[in-house]
Design an enzyme around this catalytic site. Structure first.
Site, PDB file in Angstrom:
ATOM      1  N   LYS A 598       0.823  -1.317   0.103  1.00 41.92           N
ATOM      2  CA  LYS A 598       0.018   0.162  -0.012  1.00 41.92           C
ATOM      3  C   LYS A 598       0.821   1.084  -0.011  1.00 41.92           C
ATOM      4  O   LYS A 598       0.344   2.338   0.016  1.00 41.92           O
ATOM      5  CB  LYS A 598      -0.945   0.020   1.188  1.00 41.92           C
ATOM      6  CG  LYS A 598      -1.861  -1.133   1.224  1.00 41.92           C
ATOM      7  CD  LYS A 598      -3.067  -1.509   2.575  1.00 41.92           C
ATOM      8  CE  LYS A 598      -1.976  -1.830   3.954  1.00 41.92           C
ATOM      9  NZ  LYS A 598      -2.021  -3.329   3.879  1.00 41.92           N
ATOM     10  N   GLU A 625      -5.752  -4.686  -6.967  1.00 42.20           N
ATOM     11  CA  GLU A 625      -6.559  -4.752  -5.790  1.00 42.20           C
ATOM     12  C   GLU A 625      -6.481  -5.596  -4.553  1.00 42.20           C
ATOM     13  O   GLU A 625      -7.158  -5.038  -3.644  1.00 42.20           O
ATOM     14  CB  GLU A 625      -7.633  -6.688  -6.914  1.00 42.20           C
ATOM     15  CG  GLU A 625      -8.880  -6.782  -5.537  1.00 42.20           C
ATOM     16  CD  GLU A 625      -9.235  -5.936  -5.934  1.00 42.20           C
ATOM     17  OE1 GLU A 625     -10.543  -5.622  -6.978  1.00 42.20           O
ATOM     18  OE2 GLU A 625      -9.874  -5.599  -4.881  1.00 42.20           O
ATOM     19  N   VAL A 628      -6.398  -3.358  -1.165  1.00 48.94           N
ATOM     20  CA  VAL A 628      -7.403  -2.818  -0.320  1.00 48.94           C
ATOM     21  C   VAL A 628      -8.289  -4.080   0.173  1.00 48.94           C
ATOM     22  O   VAL A 628      -8.903  -4.673  -1.218  1.00 48.94           O
ATOM     23  CB  VAL A 628      -8.138  -2.050  -0.814  1.00 48.94           C
ATOM     24  CG1 VAL A 628      -9.652  -1.791  -0.115  1.00 48.94           C
ATOM     25  CG2 VAL A 628      -7.889  -0.824  -0.950  1.00 48.94           C
ATOM     26  N   LEU A 632     -10.524  -9.606  -2.046  1.00 47.63           N
ATOM     27  CA  LEU A 632     -11.855  -9.054  -1.807  1.00 47.63           C
ATOM     28  C   LEU A 632     -12.094  -8.365  -3.951  1.00 47.63           C
ATOM     29  O   LEU A 632     -11.716  -7.161  -3.396  1.00 47.63           O
ATOM     30  CB  LEU A 632     -12.566  -7.960  -0.817  1.00 47.63           C
ATOM     31  CG  LEU A 632     -13.262  -9.307   0.349  1.00 47.63           C
ATOM     32  CD1 LEU A 632     -13.949  -8.560   1.860  1.00 47.63           C
ATOM     33  CD2 LEU A 632     -13.550 -10.639   0.081  1.00 47.63           C
ATOM     34  N   GLY A 683      -1.167 -14.471  14.526  1.00 47.53           N
ATOM     35  CA  GLY A 683      -0.775 -13.373  13.412  1.00 47.53           C
ATOM     36  C   GLY A 683      -1.288 -12.437  12.661  1.00 47.53           C
ATOM     37  O   GLY A 683      -0.865 -12.214  11.525  1.00 47.53           O
ATOM     38  N   GLU A 686       0.239  -6.889  12.908  1.00 50.39           N
ATOM     39  CA  GLU A 686       1.298  -5.883  12.801  1.00 50.39           C
ATOM     40  C   GLU A 686       2.725  -6.382  13.625  1.00 50.39           C
ATOM     41  O   GLU A 686       1.862  -6.888  14.935  1.00 50.39           O
ATOM     42  CB  GLU A 686       2.131  -4.841  11.853  1.00 50.39           C
ATOM     43  CG  GLU A 686       1.095  -4.665  11.067  1.00 50.39           C
ATOM     44  CD  GLU A 686       0.971  -4.796   9.699  1.00 50.39           C
ATOM     45  OE1 GLU A 686       2.463  -4.809   9.000  1.00 50.39           O
ATOM     46  OE2 GLU A 686       0.921  -5.402   8.960  1.00 50.39           O
ATOM     47  N   ASP A 697      -2.699   2.240   9.014  1.00 51.77           N
ATOM     48  CA  ASP A 697      -3.006   0.942   7.825  1.00 51.77           C
ATOM     49  C   ASP A 697      -3.997   0.949   7.363  1.00 51.77           C
ATOM     50  O   ASP A 697      -4.404   1.176   6.133  1.00 51.77           O
ATOM     51  CB  ASP A 697      -2.628  -0.476   8.676  1.00 51.77           C
ATOM     52  CG  ASP A 697      -2.951  -1.332   7.707  1.00 51.77           C
ATOM     53  OD1 ASP A 697      -1.615  -1.386   6.541  1.00 51.77           O
ATOM     54  OD2 ASP A 697      -3.415  -2.131   7.546  1.00 51.77           O
ATOM     55  N   LYS A 701      -5.459   2.261   3.642  1.00 55.96           N
ATOM     56  CA  LYS A 701      -6.576   1.775   2.138  1.00 55.96           C
ATOM     57  C   LYS A 701      -7.482   2.931   1.896  1.00 55.96           C
ATOM     58  O   LYS A 701      -7.826   3.110   0.790  1.00 55.96           O
ATOM     59  CB  LYS A 701      -7.298   0.986   2.910  1.00 55.96           C
ATOM     60  CG  LYS A 701      -6.265  -0.265   3.462  1.00 55.96           C
ATOM     61  CD  LYS A 701      -6.637  -1.759   3.895  1.00 55.96           C
ATOM     62  CE  LYS A 701      -5.843  -2.510   4.266  1.00 55.96           C
ATOM     63  NZ  LYS A 701      -6.007  -3.831   6.060  1.00 55.96           N
ATOM     64  N   GLY A 815      -5.110 -11.518   5.549  1.00 59.03           N
ATOM     65  CA  GLY A 815      -4.596 -13.206   5.089  1.00 59.03           C
ATOM     66  C   GLY A 815      -3.360 -13.180   4.020  1.00 59.03           C
ATOM     67  O   GLY A 815      -3.339 -13.119   3.154  1.00 59.03           O
TER      68      GLY A 815
END
Ligand code: ADP
Ligand code: ASP
Ligand code: MG
Length: 835
Positions: A598, A625, A628, A632, A683, A686, A697, A701, A815
């Site tokens: 990002k 893609e 963000v 998805l 996990g 960060e 973060d 986005k 993930g």
């Protein structure tokens, strides 16, 4: 009619000889001529005896002859008995006794003359042919030994005699045709011929190939089969390049070029007779695997094989020397090159490569390393006046070089192939000492230091993707070469996903780049290699330490990769670093870029503008893609809405799986510190969870989404509510974690207050063309955001058409696997969109 030649490596054991016999028996009476090599290792042993004859002690000689006796006896005792065996044992004894006598004479004179050397060495083929003939008879195949001196007429040059086709043809026909008509299989020792005075001579190492083709041409055979210990003619010597593969069809010119470069598999002159003899024109030449006779091996065809791949094989001639005549200046050497070549010819030194720059400052030739001194002598004598007058500066020789050949119908006249060959060597750090390329030739020659010859062949083999089937190399669907920047969890997952799709996929990972360096394979990194490299990364080893890797900065890595002209290259950035400058360069040179990172898109507006401008100027496309909502289809949905002419007024959502998880746990009554530690253990955060809690973060986005709506502003214009209290922002990570429990009570109070109003807490972004807000809100459970659970993300698009009821995209938004699949989708889109 067929000529079958059995190579030495194929005649190694009694079983192998029996196998050769069975191959002839399978012919079932069809006219067949058999040509044999010596049994495996025998020619080398005989040559050793011949060369040591004058100096060896009788005991040494006896030992050597004893070993030769044992080699032959083992085979003939296993396959024959009775009279057959006795006759052959007698022949063996007589033959070795003669060698002993010749050696004794040599000791007296101090040397064994070339003529006697040939007499000694020819014994290997003669004994083998006798054994094979007897074994055929034993197996019920009528066979007869025919000596090669009755058939193959040569110029008589000892050790390298050249057959005279015009004289050989009638002799071969006269002797062999009656036998063939009588359904007898003639068995002829290869490698051997007759000199002008009827003496025995040999045709040079590997000469039984030539014996077979000479006889095939003389008889107009339908085919000649060279049975070998390899699956056919390969794209390289398998000892140098282990992943060499069979070339199913090869033009005669390319095959000859390969042989000339010292590919031991074929005698350099083996194909000449077939081109010369009218009867030989219809003969097919097959190189087939002795051990697997049902495989097709290689067919060498007279015409050029139509292929869009310019290069079919690589080879190397070892033990060469490069001899240089150096002048003093421009055009100082009129006629010198011609005289130099004439002098070498007169001195009997064959020259294999000539290279002279247009400046005519120097002339380089390559010769057999063993003749370097001789060549130097000859040149110094012939050019003595110029050397004395100073017109010529020097004549020198460098031994220990090799000539690497890049062989292919258009290797020499395809400028790109030549360029690729040179950059490949340059990238491997190998400097060519001279190069030559024939205007209409079937090959390109590169002289390199002999110690680098194997490496050079491997690199070239790789660069021309010779380990891939020819069809794949020239496939019409252009491959998309993926260069992966970052080999963290997402990068590894993506590499594995692409590799798993296999050869049908248009995508191919050709390089992995990390902070330390890169690993590159022009032909695509294999699935196994990717797994190995990823394994090493997981174990904490930087890429630069992997086999075949190079230490480099990312920019250097991209330059090195670009030099190989990857096919439709895409740079995939899965780092979390500020890679803007690198991406700008890639886009500017026409590379496509796909981001999961990002940072470059959340950079100051003018930097992002530069990125897009570079793409427009260079033709590179930028997709992101996965920046963000991971996999998805958030940006995709937005794009489709805009393409369909809708007006997007607002995007609201929870784009943080980490915070979503945290609030879910808080809602269930867990203490903040416990919920955060759980998220860390899974996990989801960060390394420093404050990066998630600060909202940075999420803000990135939000900024990326807003910019897609036309927002012009920077991260600093985003109103972000940090979840980290002011006092804890500057603490070292461990100190922060030690004080986590202090946050439990305030969070408990917030959750309780929300619940009192029947609401739940969410960390929400709200984005329009003008404003971005990121922060904590309390929403009703009936709100779409209220129903979110786990690490799910959600995005609601309010548009001119979706006004009352927003268009909602929900699903797992964090993930490695889903993020990688977001990148994968972008890659497939790029691959599918023709340019
Ligand atoms: P023969 O048994 O017929 O004399 P050789 O031993 O002369 O056969 O030739 C086969 C050998 O040539 C192989 O074992 C292989 O190591 C070597 N070789 C070198 N280059 C090539 C190549 N391009 N294709 C196949 N084999 C090659
Ligand atoms: N036996 C000879 C050699 O080893 C000839 C041949 O094998 O073709 O060179
Ligand atoms: Mg050979």
């Amino acid at each position: 009619m067929a000529v079958y030649k059995f190579g030495g490596a194929s005649l190694a054991t009694p079983d192998a000889v029996a196998h050769a016999v069975s191959l002839v028996a399978r012919r079932d009476g069809a006219p067949t001529v058999v040509v044999t090599s010596a049994l495996a290792g025998v020619t080398d042993a005989l040559l050793a005896v011949a060369h040591a004859a004058a100096t060896a002690t009788p005991a040494q000689l006896d030992a050597a002859l004893g070993r030769l006796r044992a080699t032959h006896a083992a085979v003939l005792d296993a396959l024959l008995d009775g009279d057959d065996a006795r006759t052959l044992h007698d022949a063996l004894d007589a033959s070795l006794a003669e060698v002993a006598a010749l050696a004794a004479a040599a000791r007296a004179i101090g040397e064994l003359a070339p003529r006697e050397v040939d007499r000694v060495v020819a014994r290997g083929e003669r004994l083998a042919a006798r054994i094979v003939a007897a074994a055929l008879g034993r197996a019920g195949v009528r066979a007869e030994y025919v000596d090669a001196t009755d058939l193959v007429v040569t110029d008589g040059a000892y050790g390298e005699a050249a057959p005279d086709l015009a004289a050989t043809a009638p002799a071969a026909r006269r002797v062999l045709r009656p036998l063939l008509r009588a359904r007898v299989v003639p068995v002829v020792p290869g490698f051997v011929g007759r000199g002008p005075r009827g003496e025995t001579v040999t045709l040079g190492r590997g000469g039984s190939d030539l014996s077979a083709t000479v006889l095939a041409a003389a008889l107009g055979a339908r085919r000649v089969v060279l049975w070998k210990d390899v699956p056919g003619l390969l794209t390289a010597d398998p000892r140098a390049v282990p992943n060499a593969r069979v070339v199913p069809r090869l033009g005669a010119r390319e095959a000859a070029a390969l042989a000339h470069y010292g590919a031991k598999v074929l005698h350099p002159r083996a194909l000449a007779p077939l081109a010369l003899a009218p009867a030989g024109k219809g003969t097919r030449v097959l190189v087939r695997p002795f051990a697997r006779p049902d495989e097709r091996g290689t067919e060498i065809v007279a015409r050029r094989v139509e292929s869009r791949a310019p290069v079919v094989a690589v080879a190397a001639t070892m033990d060469q020397a490069i001899v240089r005549v150096v002048g003093r200046g421009l055009h100082a050497l009129p006629g010198v090159a011609a005289r130099a070549l004439a002098a070498l010819h007169a001195a009997g030194v064959p020259v294999s490569l000539v290279s002279q720059a247009a400046s005519a400052y120097d002339v380089s030739v390559t010769v057999d390393g063993a003749r370097a001194a001789h060549a130097l002598d000859a040149l110094r004598r012939a050019l003595a006046p110029e050397l004395a007058s100073g017109e010529l500066e020097s004549v020198d020789a460098r031994v220990g070089v090799a000539t690497v050949g890049v062989v292919g119908a258009c290797a020499a006249d395809d400028a790109r192939a030549a360029a690729r060959a040179l950059t490949t060597l340059a990238d491997a750090g190998i400097a060519p000492l001279a190069t030559a390329q024939g205007a209409a030739g079937a090959s390109l020659s590169l002289v390199v230091d002999a110690t680098r010859a194997v490496e050079a062949q491997r690199a070239l083999h790789e660069a021309f993707r010779l380990h891939e089937p020819a069809a794949a190399r020239t496939a019409r669907v252009a491959r998309t070469d993926v260069v992966l920047l970052g080999a963290g969890a997402i990068g590894r997952e993506l590499a594995a996903q692409i590799a798993a799709a296999g050869a049908r996929s248009p995508l191919r990972v050709c390089a992995l780049v990390d902070r330390s360096g890169f690993v590159f394979d022009a032909g695509g990194l294999s699935r196994r290699r990717i797994a190995e490299l990823c394994g090493a990364k997981v174990a904490g080893r930087p890429l630069a330490l992997a086999p075949g890797a190079r230490a480099a900065t990312a920019a250097e890595a991209l330059d090195a990769i670009a030099a190989h002209r990857p096919s439709r290259p895409v740079l995939v950035d899965v780092t979390a670093a500020d890679t803007g400058a690198l991406l700008e360069r890639a886009l500017g040179t026409g590379w496509d870029v796909v981001l999961a990172n990002k940072v470059p898109l959340a950079a100051p507006q003018e930097a992002v503008d530069r990125l897009h401008a570079a793409g427009r100027a260079g033709g590179g496309r930028l997709l992101h893609e996965a920046t963000v909502g991971a996999g998805l289809p958030v940006i995709d949905t937005l794009r489709k809405l805009l393409e369909a002419g809708d007006r997007v007024q607002r995007i609201e959502g929870c784009p943080s799986g980490t915070l979503g998880f945290l609030f879910g746990e808080l809602g269930r009554g867990l203490a903040f510190s416990a919920a955060l530690r759980d998220a860390m253990a899974r996990g989801y955060t960060e390394p420093d969870p404050r990066d998630d809690l600060s909202g940075q973060d999420v803000a990135r986005k939000a900024l990326i989404l807003a910019r897609l709506l036309g927002f012009r502003g920077d991260l600093s214009d985003v109103a972000v509510e940090s979840l980290v209290p002011e006092a804890m922002r500057a603490l070292p990570r461990d100190a922060f974690l030690a004080r986590l429990a202090e946050l439990d009570a305030p969070w408990e109070a917030r959750v309780r207050a929300a619940r009192a109003q029947g609401r739940v807490l969410r960390y929400r972004v709200r984005v329009t063309r003008r404003r971005i807000a990121v922060g904590l809100v309390a929403v009703a459970p009936s709100d779409p955001l209220g129903a979110l659970s786990g690490t799910d993300n959600q995005f609601a698009f309010t548009t001119a058409r979706y006004r009352a009821q927003p268009l909602v995209v929900t699903g797992p938004g964090a993930g490695a696997a889903v993020t990688a699949s977001g990148v994968y989708g972008d890659l497939l889109r790029l691959a599918a969109e023709r340019r």
